[in-house]
Enzyme design. Structure first.
Site, PDB file in Angstrom:
ATOM      1  N   GLU A 139     -21.262 -21.686   2.456  1.00  0.00           N
ATOM      2  CA  GLU A 139     -20.520 -20.534   3.086  1.00  0.00           C
ATOM      3  C   GLU A 139     -20.429 -19.459   1.972  1.00  0.00           C
ATOM      4  O   GLU A 139     -19.469 -18.707   2.045  1.00  0.00           O
ATOM      5  CB  GLU A 139     -19.408 -21.262   3.514  1.00  0.00           C
ATOM      6  CG  GLU A 139     -19.481 -21.894   4.710  1.00  0.00           C
ATOM      7  CD  GLU A 139     -18.002 -22.685   5.220  1.00  0.00           C
ATOM      8  OE1 GLU A 139     -16.990 -22.152   4.386  1.00  0.00           O
ATOM      9  OE2 GLU A 139     -18.030 -23.159   6.229  1.00  0.00           O
ATOM     10  N   GLU A 151     -11.123 -23.394  -0.174  1.00  0.00           N
ATOM     11  CA  GLU A 151     -11.761 -24.400   0.616  1.00  0.00           C
ATOM     12  C   GLU A 151     -13.012 -23.752   1.298  1.00  0.00           C
ATOM     13  O   GLU A 151     -12.716 -23.433   2.448  1.00  0.00           O
ATOM     14  CB  GLU A 151     -10.874 -25.008   1.594  1.00  0.00           C
ATOM     15  CG  GLU A 151     -11.239 -26.369   2.104  1.00  0.00           C
ATOM     16  CD  GLU A 151     -12.344 -26.399   3.151  1.00  0.00           C
ATOM     17  OE1 GLU A 151     -13.309 -25.901   3.145  1.00  0.00           O
ATOM     18  OE2 GLU A 151     -11.908 -26.686   4.346  1.00  0.00           O
TER      19      GLU A 151
END
Length: 683
Positions: A152, A143
């Site tokens: 990210e 995730e």
């Protein structure tokens, strides 16, 4: 303990603060989205379903199930994997306090013998008898996504893990991701990116040519797109599939461009790309988790709410006119961390530059998206124009104190003889200089790039200021009351003000409203039990960090994105008189806010309202409350302060014979420029 230097956003002075050595850790935990993610039931259920399906597929092949969970956070997904039948799980978490918490949570739930928490970045993890992992994994759970999907560093992490930590054949949860986009025309959204012409009576303030042609800032604008109304944009394309990422195959983080051809749906100006993504948890795409905005769901269909993943607004480098039926090419450029878009014709698509757009004019470095929107707010500017006409005369000497403001030009248009503007930074000074030059006002409006403490009589042409004006707005402000910096500037400039100097705004009021949030409460609500797993340790960490934070009393949020209902009437608790100097004694307000509607009491919203003249005011918070429902309409170009209660308070269960209220105590300490507050629900 350590000493850290900080600039107080209200006083503008540097102060040295003694802080705990764990300050940065507490700040990161307090500002994290862990609670939001744990409350995201749709996300959790879809991951659980996908994990169970992946474990089943591996077991059906007769293999031992070894799971690699990158970015484990609380360890929730690893516990799901073991519960689903995984034989062993390696849970990687680079943030040490979080890794420590995950280890405690895993043990508290009885999984300590089957889950190993590794406190490293995944690219540092080794495999082998003396390594972090005894063997390679055959299920990869991650995730690592943000609103932009890859922001990210998901792609480099996947690329390394697949090469170095996974078996030759592996399953991935999620299995694939799909990025969608739609080209639109939108005056509202475009006003977040460009300075538009501003009408001032007989003249129009024009932006400099380099600002008009500037491609803007490269960063994505992430918003709750569900709160943007359908009438605020015109679709020029269908919803397009831009690219897909298959996590069960070897991923490359190398830059790539995706060309998507489409036929324009209407005549218009292509300005903005709206984008979101979804993830399929299984190869058959039967388990899907979507980030699409609410207006794409069928009527009456429940819409998942989440704040850790929202939707993207990308601004095209330039506005492009398109006609209905015209063939166009949308180009999505992607590197290992971000996505950016260009629009061109199919014939020119292959030779289009892949370089990311960057600001050349300085405005996108000086102003954020909300500030662009505020500067383009003609209705708001009309109020300032009306107020300045009331107070300025042909003999007025006007000094403007605000960062990157158009008020100097408004003051000149309103008839002031002399106009000075105080700019706090070199970048803001350069930007203002370009604006004045473009509008032939360079010889009329004088820029002072100095602090208010260093202004001399010579800087003002040996004249006394007869009108001190401001919005007020300062780039260092995070919370609404930080713009009281204007009051401190007014005090520092006192020696340069005429005895009868007009100050505009004449005062400011700190306003409050008790509210019930539709969804925002989730980000500060305890999770306790999540999908059958005890994560209360995480609740304790978040609470401790929130209590530790210097700004624990309130936090900034753009409430136009977060629907809420008013449970009390709006109230002005403190009025700050800008016509007087900043006092030396504390300003204290105590009392109670009676609650006039039933509901779940989540917290208090605070904002500033400015009294420009006796009969003209502007609000940076509440604009309107529906008498029937209590629904609130918020000013969209500033963040409001939100004080969350430590626990939910349901007014429906309060004794009917009692008057429900929220008691408050506010103390403004002028000497240090600090607002302290306490709000306590009472029945």
């Amino acid at each position: 303990m350590v000493f850290c230097g900080r600039v107080n956003p209200i006083t503008g002075s540097l102060v040295w603060i003694e802080e705990d050595e764990n300050y940065d850790y507490h700040q990161e935990i307090a500002r994290s989205s862990y609670a939001d993610m744990l409350h995201d039931k749709d996300r959790n259920e879809k991951y659980y379903q996908g994990i169970r399906a992946a474990v089943k597929r591996v077991k059906e092949r007769g293999e031992e199930v070894i799971v690699l969970d990158i970015g484990t956070g609380t360890g929730l997904l690893s516990m799901m994997a073991v519960t689903a039948g995984a034989d062993y799980c390696y849970a990687i978490e680079v943030f040490k306090p979080m890794a420590d918490a995950a280890e405690q949570i895993v043990k508290a739930n009885g999984f300590g013998d089957k889950i190993k928490v590794i406190n490293k970045h995944s690219t540092e993890v080794t495999v082998g008898p003396d390594g972090d992992m005894m063997q390679r994994a055959n299920i990869l759970i991650t995730e690592l996504f943000d609103t932009e999907l890859i922001g990210e560093g998901a792609l480099p992490s996947y690329e390394h893990a697949q090469h170095n930590l996974m078996q030759e054949c592996w399953e991935a949860v999620p299995h694939r991701a799909t990025v969608y986009a739609q080209v639109v025309e939108s005056h509202r959204l475009w006003s977040w990116n460009k300075l538009l012409p501003m009408q001032l009576d007989s003249r129009t303030v024009q932006p400099p040519s380099e600002m008009e042609s500037c491609p803007g800032a490269p960063s994505v604008c992430d918003v709750q797109l569900s709160q943007v109304k359908l009438e605020d944009f015109r679709p020029l394309s269908d919803i397009l599939v831009v690219f897909r990422v298959d996590f069960s195959k070897q991923i490359s983080s190398s830059p790539v461009s995706h060309i998507v051809n489409f036929t324009s749906l209407a005549n218009g100006a292509a300005q903005v790309v709206l984008s979101w993504w979804d993830i399929d948890m299984d190869p058959e795409a039967t388990i899907n988790c979507s980030m699409k905005p609410s207006w794409l769901y069928p009527a009456l269909h429940p819409v998942p709410w989440r704040d850790h993943w929202m939707q993207c607004v990308y601004f095209l480098p330039k506005e492009t006119k398109v006609t209905q039926g015209e063939e166009m090419s949308l180009i999505a450029h992607q590197d290992d961390y971000c996505v950016w878009y260009n629009l061109t014709t199919p014939s020119a698509a292959d030779c289009h530059s892949t370089e990311i757009a960057a600001c050349r004019c300085g405005a996108h470095i000086t102003w954020n998206r909300a500030r662009f929107g505020e500067l383009n707010d003609q209705a708001r500017m009309d109020k300032y124009k009306e107020a300045l006409k009331e107070v300025l005369t042909p003999s007025s000497v006007c000094l403007c104190v605000s960062d990157g403001s158009l008020l100097p030009m408004v003051a000149h248009s309103a008839g002031a003889a002399q106009v000075f503007t105080l700019e706090s930074s070199f970048m803001a000074q350069q930007l203002m200089d370009k604006l004045l030059q473009t509008n032939n006002l360079k010889e009329t409006i004088h820029i002072l790039q100095k602090s208010q403490d260093n202004i001399t009589a010579a800087d003002l042409g040996e004249m006394k200021v007869t009108a001190l004006v401001g919005e007020p707005f300062f780039t260092t402000s995070l919370l609404p009351w930080h713009n009281l910096c204007f009051w401190y500037s007014r005090t520092a400039l006192s020696r340069h003000l005429a005895k009868d100097c007009t100050v505009l705004p004449m005062s400011a009021s700190l306003c409050v409203l008790v509210v019930e949030f539709k969804d925002l409460w989730r980000i500060r609500s305890p999770c306790g039990n999540c999908e059958g797993f005890d994560v209360s340790i995480m609740d304790e960490m978040i609470k401790k960090s929130l209590d530790f934070r210097e700004s624990q009393e309130a936090e900034p949020h753009p409430l136009w994105e977060y629907p809420c209902r008013a449970l009390s009437d709006p109230s002005n608790l403190i009025t700050f008189d800008f016509r007087e100097k900043v006092p030396t004694e504390d300003i204290i307000a105590e009392g109670s806010l009676n609650l006039v509607r039933s509901g779940v009491c989540h917290g208090v919203v605070l904002w500033m309202s400015y009294q420009l003249t006796e009969d003209i005011s502007v609000s940076t918070g509440l604009l309107e409350v529906s008498d029937e429902t209590g629904d609130c309409h918020w000013y969209p170009h500033r963040k409001q302060g939100v004080y969350f209660f430590s626990s939910l308070w349901n007014l429906a269960s309060a004794p009917k014979e009692s008057q429900s209220a929220v008691t408050y105590q506010l103390t403004f300490k002028p000497q240090i420029g600090e607002l302290r507050m306490s709000f306590i629900p009472k029945t």
